[in-house]
Write a protein that holds these residues in place. Sequence first.
Motif, PDB file in Angstrom:
ATOM      1  N   ARG A 132       0.807  -1.225   0.000  1.00 45.13           N
ATOM      2  CA  ARG A 132       0.000   0.000   0.000  1.00 45.13           C
ATOM      3  C   ARG A 132       0.842   1.279   0.000  1.00 45.13           C
ATOM      4  NH1 ARG A 132      -4.186  -0.452   4.734  1.00 45.13           N
ATOM      5  NH2 ARG A 132      -4.918   1.505   3.833  1.00 45.13           N
ATOM      6  N   PRO A 133       1.860   1.427   0.862  1.00 44.85           N
ATOM      7  CA  PRO A 133       2.655   2.663   0.820  1.00 44.85           C
ATOM      8  C   PRO A 133       3.327   2.895  -0.522  1.00 44.85           C
ATOM      9  CG  PRO A 133       3.117   1.410   2.823  1.00 44.85           C
ATOM     10  CD  PRO A 133       2.300   0.526   1.942  1.00 44.85           C
ATOM     11  N   MET A 134       3.801   1.827  -1.146  1.00 40.34           N
ATOM     12  CA  MET A 134       4.465   1.961  -2.445  1.00 40.34           C
ATOM     13  C   MET A 134       3.466   2.386  -3.522  1.00 40.34           C
ATOM     14  SD  MET A 134       7.645   1.393  -1.885  1.00 40.34           S
ATOM     15  CE  MET A 134       8.300   1.184  -3.538  1.00 40.34           C
ATOM     16  N   PHE A 135       2.293   1.779  -3.536  1.00 40.71           N
ATOM     17  CA  PHE A 135       1.287   2.144  -4.531  1.00 40.71           C
ATOM     18  C   PHE A 135       0.886   3.616  -4.401  1.00 40.71           C
ATOM     19  CE2 PHE A 135      -0.299  -2.520  -4.691  1.00 40.71           C
ATOM     20  CZ  PHE A 135       0.557  -2.799  -5.744  1.00 40.71           C
ATOM     21  N   ILE A 136       0.622   4.067  -3.184  1.00 40.17           N
ATOM     22  CA  ILE A 136       0.195   5.452  -2.972  1.00 40.17           C
ATOM     23  C   ILE A 136       1.284   6.429  -3.413  1.00 40.17           C
ATOM     24  CG2 ILE A 136      -0.371   7.177  -1.224  1.00 40.17           C
ATOM     25  CD1 ILE A 136      -2.676   5.323  -1.872  1.00 40.17           C
ATOM     26  N   ALA A 137       2.527   6.135  -3.069  1.00 41.10           N
ATOM     27  CA  ALA A 137       3.636   7.020  -3.445  1.00 41.10           C
ATOM     28  C   ALA A 137       3.766   7.118  -4.960  1.00 41.10           C
ATOM     29  CB  ALA A 137       4.940   6.512  -2.825  1.00 41.10           C
ATOM     30  N   TYR A 138       3.651   5.998  -5.642  1.00 41.49           N
ATOM     31  CA  TYR A 138       3.800   5.995  -7.095  1.00 41.49           C
ATOM     32  C   TYR A 138       2.636   6.705  -7.781  1.00 41.49           C
ATOM     33  CZ  TYR A 138       7.988   3.113  -7.546  1.00 41.49           C
ATOM     34  OH  TYR A 138       9.285   2.665  -7.527  1.00 41.49           O
ATOM     35  N   LEU A 139       1.437   6.549  -7.257  1.00 46.12           N
ATOM     36  CA  LEU A 139       0.288   7.245  -7.827  1.00 46.12           C
ATOM     37  C   LEU A 139       0.440   8.759  -7.673  1.00 46.12           C
ATOM     38  CD1 LEU A 139      -2.589   4.905  -6.590  1.00 46.12           C
ATOM     39  CD2 LEU A 139      -1.936   5.299  -8.973  1.00 46.12           C
ATOM     40  N   LEU A 140       0.954   9.198  -6.545  1.00 43.44           N
ATOM     41  CA  LEU A 140       1.151  10.624  -6.312  1.00 43.44           C
ATOM     42  C   LEU A 140       2.197  11.195  -7.270  1.00 43.44           C
ATOM     43  CD1 LEU A 140       0.547  13.149  -4.652  1.00 43.44           C
ATOM     44  CD2 LEU A 140       2.298  12.396  -3.013  1.00 43.44           C
ATOM     45  N   VAL A 141       3.317  10.517  -7.395  1.00 45.19           N
ATOM     46  CA  VAL A 141       4.361  10.974  -8.319  1.00 45.19           C
ATOM     47  C   VAL A 141       3.828  11.025  -9.754  1.00 45.19           C
ATOM     48  CG1 VAL A 141       6.576  10.353  -9.377  1.00 45.19           C
ATOM     49  CG2 VAL A 141       6.289  10.186  -6.903  1.00 45.19           C
ATOM     50  N   GLY A 142       3.112   9.988 -10.159  1.00 43.04           N
ATOM     51  CA  GLY A 142       2.591   9.929 -11.518  1.00 43.04           C
ATOM     52  C   GLY A 142       1.595  11.037 -11.813  1.00 43.04           C
ATOM     53  N   ALA A 143       0.689  11.315 -10.873  1.00 48.77           N
ATOM     54  CA  ALA A 143      -0.334  12.337 -11.085  1.00 48.77           C
ATOM     55  C   ALA A 143       0.292  13.716 -11.270  1.00 48.77           C
ATOM     56  CB  ALA A 143      -1.316  12.347  -9.916  1.00 48.77           C
ATOM     57  N   VAL A 144       1.247  14.056 -10.415  1.00 49.80           N
ATOM     58  CA  VAL A 144       1.916  15.353 -10.525  1.00 49.80           C
ATOM     59  C   VAL A 144       2.685  15.436 -11.850  1.00 49.80           C
ATOM     60  CG1 VAL A 144       3.703  16.830  -9.538  1.00 49.80           C
ATOM     61  CG2 VAL A 144       2.078  15.672  -8.035  1.00 49.80           C
ATOM     62  N   ALA A 145       3.376  14.360 -12.199  1.00 48.54           N
ATOM     63  CA  ALA A 145       4.184  14.364 -13.416  1.00 48.54           C
ATOM     64  C   ALA A 145       3.331  14.522 -14.667  1.00 48.54           C
ATOM     65  CB  ALA A 145       5.001  13.078 -13.496  1.00 48.54           C
ATOM     66  N   VAL A 146       2.199  13.800 -14.736  1.00 46.25           N
ATOM     67  CA  VAL A 146       1.324  13.916 -15.906  1.00 46.25           C
ATOM     68  C   VAL A 146       0.770  15.331 -16.021  1.00 46.25           C
ATOM     69  CG1 VAL A 146      -0.878  13.180 -16.903  1.00 46.25           C
ATOM     70  CG2 VAL A 146       0.728  11.488 -16.054  1.00 46.25           C
ATOM     71  N   GLY A 147       0.405  15.931 -14.896  1.00 46.61           N
ATOM     72  CA  GLY A 147      -0.095  17.295 -14.917  1.00 46.61           C
ATOM     73  C   GLY A 147       0.914  18.262 -15.496  1.00 46.61           C
ATOM     74  N   VAL A 148       2.177  18.123 -15.108  1.00 49.34           N
ATOM     75  CA  VAL A 148       3.236  18.994 -15.632  1.00 49.34           C
ATOM     76  C   VAL A 148       3.491  18.701 -17.109  1.00 49.34           C
ATOM     77  CG1 VAL A 148       5.687  19.575 -15.466  1.00 49.34           C
ATOM     78  CG2 VAL A 148       4.322  19.268 -13.379  1.00 49.34           C
ATOM     79  N   TYR A 149       3.516  17.444 -17.456  1.00 46.77           N
ATOM     80  CA  TYR A 149       3.838  17.015 -18.832  1.00 46.77           C
ATOM     81  C   TYR A 149       2.824  17.529 -19.852  1.00 46.77           C
ATOM     82  CZ  TYR A 149       2.718  13.308 -22.309  1.00 46.77           C
ATOM     83  OH  TYR A 149       2.323  12.598 -23.412  1.00 46.77           O
ATOM     84  N   ILE A 150       1.535  17.519 -19.523  1.00 45.17           N
ATOM     85  CA  ILE A 150       0.538  17.953 -20.496  1.00 45.17           C
ATOM     86  C   ILE A 150       0.337  19.468 -20.481  1.00 45.17           C
ATOM     87  CG2 ILE A 150      -0.676  15.753 -20.445  1.00 45.17           C
ATOM     88  CD1 ILE A 150      -2.796  16.965 -18.689  1.00 45.17           C
ATOM     89  N   GLY A 151       0.809  20.135 -19.422  1.00 45.71           N
ATOM     90  CA  GLY A 151       0.564  21.562 -19.321  1.00 45.71           C
ATOM     91  C   GLY A 151       1.744  22.441 -19.635  1.00 45.71           C
ATOM     92  N   SER A 152       2.945  21.874 -19.665  1.00 51.73           N
ATOM     93  CA  SER A 152       4.141  22.688 -19.845  1.00 51.73           C
ATOM     94  C   SER A 152       4.499  22.846 -21.324  1.00 51.73           C
ATOM     95  CB  SER A 152       5.313  22.056 -19.097  1.00 51.73           C
ATOM     96  OG  SER A 152       6.509  22.775 -19.349  1.00 51.73           O
ATOM     97  N   ALA A 153       5.184  23.939 -21.635  1.00 48.43           N
ATOM     98  CA  ALA A 153       5.691  24.172 -22.993  1.00 48.43           C
ATOM     99  C   ALA A 153       7.213  24.160 -23.022  1.00 48.43           C
ATOM    100  CB  ALA A 153       5.170  25.506 -23.527  1.00 48.43           C
ATOM    101  N   GLU A 154       7.859  23.971 -21.866  1.00 44.74           N
ATOM    102  CA  GLU A 154       9.311  23.986 -21.771  1.00 44.74           C
ATOM    103  C   GLU A 154       9.869  22.582 -22.009  1.00 44.74           C
ATOM    104  OE1 GLU A 154      13.081  24.670 -21.541  1.00 44.74           O
ATOM    105  OE2 GLU A 154      11.631  26.319 -21.454  1.00 44.74           O
ATOM    106  N   PRO A 155      10.672  22.382 -23.071  1.00 41.92           N
ATOM    107  CA  PRO A 155      11.155  21.030 -23.409  1.00 41.92           C
ATOM    108  C   PRO A 155      11.870  20.310 -22.266  1.00 41.92           C
ATOM    109  CG  PRO A 155      11.566  22.526 -25.223  1.00 41.92           C
ATOM    110  CD  PRO A 155      11.075  23.371 -24.080  1.00 41.92           C
ATOM    111  N   LEU A 156      12.750  21.015 -21.536  1.00 38.78           N
ATOM    112  CA  LEU A 156      13.486  20.360 -20.462  1.00 38.78           C
ATOM    113  C   LEU A 156      12.548  19.933 -19.344  1.00 38.78           C
ATOM    114  CD1 LEU A 156      16.161  19.450 -19.277  1.00 38.78           C
ATOM    115  CD2 LEU A 156      16.449  21.749 -18.301  1.00 38.78           C
ATOM    116  N   LEU A 157      11.583  20.788 -19.002  1.00 35.36           N
ATOM    117  CA  LEU A 157      10.623  20.446 -17.959  1.00 35.36           C
ATOM    118  C   LEU A 157       9.740  19.276 -18.401  1.00 35.36           C
ATOM    119  CD1 LEU A 157       9.566  21.178 -15.169  1.00 35.36           C
ATOM    120  CD2 LEU A 157       8.008  22.815 -16.244  1.00 35.36           C
ATOM    121  N   ILE A 158       9.359  19.276 -19.688  1.00 34.47           N
ATOM    122  CA  ILE A 158       8.571  18.165 -20.228  1.00 34.47           C
ATOM    123  C   ILE A 158       9.369  16.868 -20.137  1.00 34.47           C
ATOM    124  CG2 ILE A 158       7.545  17.203 -22.329  1.00 34.47           C
ATOM    125  CD1 ILE A 158       6.824  20.044 -23.152  1.00 34.47           C
TER     126      ILE A 158
END
Length: 425
Positions: free
Chosen positions: A305-331
């Motif tokens: 359970r702790p591993m699943f929750i941590a990975y879901l949190l990292v993934g959610a934040v990362a996807v949000g940045v990836y689809i919203g950013s225009a900066e290649p390095l940040l993407i």
Amino acid sequence: MKVNTPIAGGAPASTKRAGIRSVTAPEWRALSLAGLGWTFESYDSFLLSLLLPTLALQFGLTKPQLAVFTSITAAGQIIGGILFGYVSDRIGRVRTALLCIGIYSLFSGLLAVVPNEHWFAVTRLCGALGMGGMWTAGAALVAETWHASRRGKGGALMQMGLPIGAIIAISIAGIVTELNGGLGGQGWRTLFLIGAAPFFILFWVARKTPESPIWLERKASAQRAAASRNAPRAQLNVRGLLTAFFFIFFLQYLYWGVFTWTPTFLVTVKHFDFAHSLKFVLALQFGAIAGFLLFSALVDKLGRRPMFIAYLLVGAVAVGVYIGSAEPLLILCAIFLTGFGVNGIFAGAGPFLAEVIGDTASRGFLMGLAYNGGRLGGFIAPLIIGSLATTPSGFVEGLATTIVAFAAAAVVVLFAPETRGKTLA
């Protein structure tokens, strides 16, 4: 064949070590067959994502029409995973895995000669039956062969075939592009023809892989019970099955939603050329490998359970940045972490399903039902996102639906039991 049943269950305390040095030869052999079978399946699956823009040009298809190919793949995997889960309970995990490898190898090779999009869809559906069955048989084999104290590690190492297969697909696609001047013409057909090779490679691996000791013991017990006319009834853990199903459903939505459309999103919305987009997709896969390695190192110590929750949190934040950013390095950084979270979380899928479903003579069938029934999420994600992707803003909105799936998966995990160290029988 000598069966050492304590490998998967109640080994003496002195052998209960989760370190890599304690892994036995039968455990390594089970992992080799399951992991390589999963790697080549991943090659076949990810190849389609890479080739969607090419297939659109070759067959003159729109994005919603292209989404049918990925949804057909998911549908075939659903049917095949459930069907061959049942078969693996009858003929064994090893023989079922090899049968499924043969099926997806054959039909991947046949994709190289299909004349039009209709034959492509039919052939892809047939090959997907073997893809779905391979995971079910392989995951059951690893879960039932690896000791409870290191089962999470074994399952995570098996799942590493997912990003490795994708990296192989990307690398070979790059080579074919260089040699062929692109993936049009015969280039894309060459990539599918290479997908026929796994059966010839893994036939020899399967011959040296011992059958699951738990499956052998259950088969012997069933034969003894049948002889005495006192056959045991399979026990069904409904809550465990539903937990497994909904967990996988939301993970599959995430995976197919993000990974299917990443190359196309980078080309059409972020305006990267194909070679440039491949670099970003490689970052996705290397992030996944990092996610799998960390998961394998910590899951048997910290719990599921702790591993699943941590990975879901990292993934959610990362996807949000990836689809919203225009900066290649940040993407690039966000895509690396997307691979870490979205792909890496699958490291725990096999052991968790086996443990939460519990002890039953129908474990293969129920794991197949949960995992491949959960692929319904993968069936609808390409359709939903593809239908919204008619404009750049619609494409962003489509990928944003994955954020909801992250939250839903986290809710399922919070209500699920912790299964670390659970003994299987």
